[in-house]
Design a protein around this motif. Structure first.
Motif, mmCIF file in Angstrom:
data_model
loop_
_atom_site.group_PDB
_atom_site.id
_atom_site.type_symbol
_atom_site.label_atom_id
_atom_site.label_comp_id
_atom_site.label_asym_id
_atom_site.label_seq_id
_atom_site.Cartn_x
_atom_site.Cartn_y
_atom_site.Cartn_z
ATOM 1 N N PRO A 137 0.804 -1.231 0.000
ATOM 2 C CA PRO A 137 0.000 0.000 0.000
ATOM 3 C C PRO A 137 0.833 1.275 0.000
ATOM 4 O O PRO A 137 0.414 2.283 -0.566
ATOM 5 C CB PRO A 137 -0.834 -0.123 1.275
ATOM 6 C CG PRO A 137 -0.926 -1.585 1.533
ATOM 7 C CD PRO A 137 0.377 -2.160 1.065
ATOM 8 N N ALA A 138 2.022 1.243 0.614
ATOM 9 C CA ALA A 138 2.875 2.428 0.688
ATOM 10 C C ALA A 138 3.219 2.968 -0.699
ATOM 11 O O ALA A 138 3.383 4.182 -0.879
ATOM 12 C CB ALA A 138 4.161 2.103 1.447
ATOM 13 N N ILE A 139 3.342 2.086 -1.672
ATOM 14 C CA ILE A 139 3.587 2.512 -3.048
ATOM 15 C C ILE A 139 2.269 2.693 -3.796
ATOM 16 O O ILE A 139 2.090 3.663 -4.533
ATOM 17 C CB ILE A 139 4.492 1.502 -3.777
ATOM 18 C CG1 ILE A 139 5.949 1.656 -3.314
ATOM 19 C CG2 ILE A 139 4.407 1.678 -5.290
ATOM 20 C CD1 ILE A 139 6.925 0.753 -4.017
ATOM 21 N N ARG A 140 1.335 1.771 -3.604
ATOM 22 C CA ARG A 140 0.112 1.794 -4.420
ATOM 23 C C ARG A 140 -0.655 3.099 -4.300
ATOM 24 O O ARG A 140 -1.109 3.652 -5.310
ATOM 25 C CB ARG A 140 -0.789 0.614 -4.040
ATOM 26 C CG ARG A 140 -0.324 -0.720 -4.572
ATOM 27 C CD ARG A 140 -1.468 -1.734 -4.618
ATOM 28 N NE ARG A 140 -2.057 -1.972 -3.308
ATOM 29 C CZ ARG A 140 -1.705 -2.972 -2.503
ATOM 30 N NH1 ARG A 140 -0.734 -3.809 -2.866
ATOM 31 N NH2 ARG A 140 -2.301 -3.147 -1.338
ATOM 32 N N TRP A 141 -0.790 3.624 -3.083
ATOM 33 C CA TRP A 141 -1.595 4.843 -2.967
ATOM 34 C C TRP A 141 -0.927 6.022 -3.664
ATOM 35 O O TRP A 141 -1.604 6.903 -4.223
ATOM 36 C CB TRP A 141 -1.901 5.153 -1.493
ATOM 37 C CG TRP A 141 -0.836 5.853 -0.718
ATOM 38 C CD1 TRP A 141 0.140 5.288 0.044
ATOM 39 C CD2 TRP A 141 -0.654 7.273 -0.589
ATOM 40 N NE1 TRP A 141 0.922 6.241 0.635
ATOM 41 C CE2 TRP A 141 0.453 7.474 0.273
ATOM 42 C CE3 TRP A 141 -1.331 8.380 -1.109
ATOM 43 C CZ2 TRP A 141 0.914 8.738 0.601
ATOM 44 C CZ3 TRP A 141 -0.864 9.654 -0.777
ATOM 45 C CH2 TRP A 141 0.240 9.819 0.069
ATOM 46 N N GLN A 142 0.406 6.048 -3.669
ATOM 47 C CA GLN A 142 1.107 7.136 -4.340
ATOM 48 C C GLN A 142 1.038 6.996 -5.855
ATOM 49 O O GLN A 142 0.960 7.998 -6.578
ATOM 50 C CB GLN A 142 2.552 7.193 -3.852
ATOM 51 C CG GLN A 142 2.654 7.479 -2.354
ATOM 52 C CD GLN A 142 4.063 7.678 -1.865
ATOM 53 O OE1 GLN A 142 4.768 8.577 -2.321
ATOM 54 N NE2 GLN A 142 4.498 6.851 -0.913
ATOM 55 N N VAL A 143 1.053 5.766 -6.344
ATOM 56 C CA VAL A 143 0.872 5.539 -7.779
ATOM 57 C C VAL A 143 -0.513 6.013 -8.198
ATOM 58 O O VAL A 143 -0.674 6.712 -9.222
ATOM 59 C CB VAL A 143 1.069 4.051 -8.125
ATOM 60 C CG1 VAL A 143 0.710 3.781 -9.580
ATOM 61 C CG2 VAL A 143 2.510 3.622 -7.844
ATOM 62 N N LEU A 144 -1.519 5.657 -7.419
ATOM 63 C CA LEU A 144 -2.885 6.076 -7.732
ATOM 64 C C LEU A 144 -2.997 7.597 -7.759
ATOM 65 O O LEU A 144 -3.619 8.177 -8.659
ATOM 66 C CB LEU A 144 -3.861 5.488 -6.718
ATOM 67 C CG LEU A 144 -4.051 3.975 -6.745
ATOM 68 C CD1 LEU A 144 -4.916 3.516 -5.574
ATOM 69 C CD2 LEU A 144 -4.674 3.515 -8.066
#
Length: 313
Positions: free
Chosen positions: A12-19
């Motif tokens: 999630p630490a990366i996914r939310w920033q990608v989104l």
């Protein structure tokens, strides 16, 4: 699998920033993914490693038990761990964040002089990071900000060796301070004085194209051209570009050379590699090692180029 799919196939630490930064997903979808940082993946793992008193590795930055015996600085104490949680986007309003920060405020003391964590230390690079953390987690760091204003050197930057007589700034100290001052401003605490100091620090980097010596024009350090994560207290061109992206506005033309360095490191498959990881003990690896594709560097490079190309193009 596309590069975007590969980035989303992560914690999630990366996914939310990608989104947020690469897909322009709706705010509620971004918030929902960000909320998972405290409960899943790297964020949850770091929180689980916290000591009962709220610290990590028993100290603020240089606990005696933390050195690895091989000359590498430990990256497991409280300062670098809180900075990593900030990089992950741990919601400062979440219960784990509030509990942790309250314990750090109460129990964590600097090894240098025993001062409370959010009162800062003497080194500008440390104090810049403390200001960034205080701004993010809602702590009072105004005294640290005032010290940084007083410590700014005539050339516009900062140096951690000022207390030992240094009168010339360093890239490393300066990037930490201007990041902290920017976070302080964006949290609603900026003044004309802090903004002016931050812009003078930015000018120090811009005059040097983010990596060159002003007197010779050559690279100040080879490491400034390598892309590492986490950045710790070290400067590199991608970290510098990330700062200017977060500051917003039209890119200064003097960023063009640093952008070309980052763009030139993109691999044929569209990804970026991890380079020159800083020696020292870590809680656990975030990537597969130097020379391997890096989700963090790919995310950071793509959003810098998206900002830069969108403004310049």
């Amino acid at each position: 699998m596309t590069v975007l799919d590969w980035l989303l196939d992560s914690a999630p630490a990366i996914r939310w920033q990608v989104l947020r930064d690469l897909t322009d997903a709706p705010a509620d979808a971004v918030a929902a993914e960000r909320a998972r940082v405290a409960a899943e993946g790297w964020g949850a793992r770091l929180l689980a490693l916290r000591d009962p008193d709220g610290q990590w590795a028993g100290g603020a930055c240089f606990p005696a038990s933390g050195w690895d015996g091989e000359g590498g600085q430990p990256w497991t104490p409280t300062l670098p761990t809180l900075a990593l949680l900030r990089e992950f986007g741990l919601d400062p309003a979440s219960e784990p964040a509030r509990e942790t920060v309250a314990l750090v405020r109460e129990n964590c003391r600097w090894e240098y002089d025993g001062a409370p964590f959010f009162a800062g230390e003497v080194e500008a690079c440390i104090n810049g990071r403390v200001v960034a953390l205080g701004a993010y987690f809602g702590e009072d760091v105004e005294a640290v900000v005032q010290r940084l204003l007083a410590d700014q050197l005539d050339d516009g930057g900062w140096n951690c060796w000022t207390e030992h007589g240094s009168t010339r700034s360093s890239f490393d100290s300066t990037i930490n301070v201007i990041e902290g001052l920017l976070a302080h401003e964006q949290a609603g605490h900026g003044t004309r004085q802090t903004t002016a100091a931050r812009r003078r620090g930015e000018e120090y980097l811009l005059e040097r194209s983010l990596f060159r010596r002003k007197n010779t024009g050559g690279p100040a350090q080879d490491g400034y051209l390598q892309l590492s994560f986490p950045p710790q207290w070290h400067h590199d061109v991608l970290r510098g570009l990330e700062h200017f992206r977060v500051a917003g506005g039209s890119p200064d033309e003097r960023l063009a050379e640093a952008v070309a360095v980052v763009r030139g490191k993109q691999q044929p498959d569209g990804r970026w590699l991890l380079e020159d990881t800083y020696a020292g003990a870590v809680h656990f690896p975030l990537e597969d090692g130097d020379g391997r594709p890096s989700r963090w560097n790919t995310l950071r490079a793509l959003r810098v180029l998206r900002w830069y190309d969108g403004q310049v193009g």
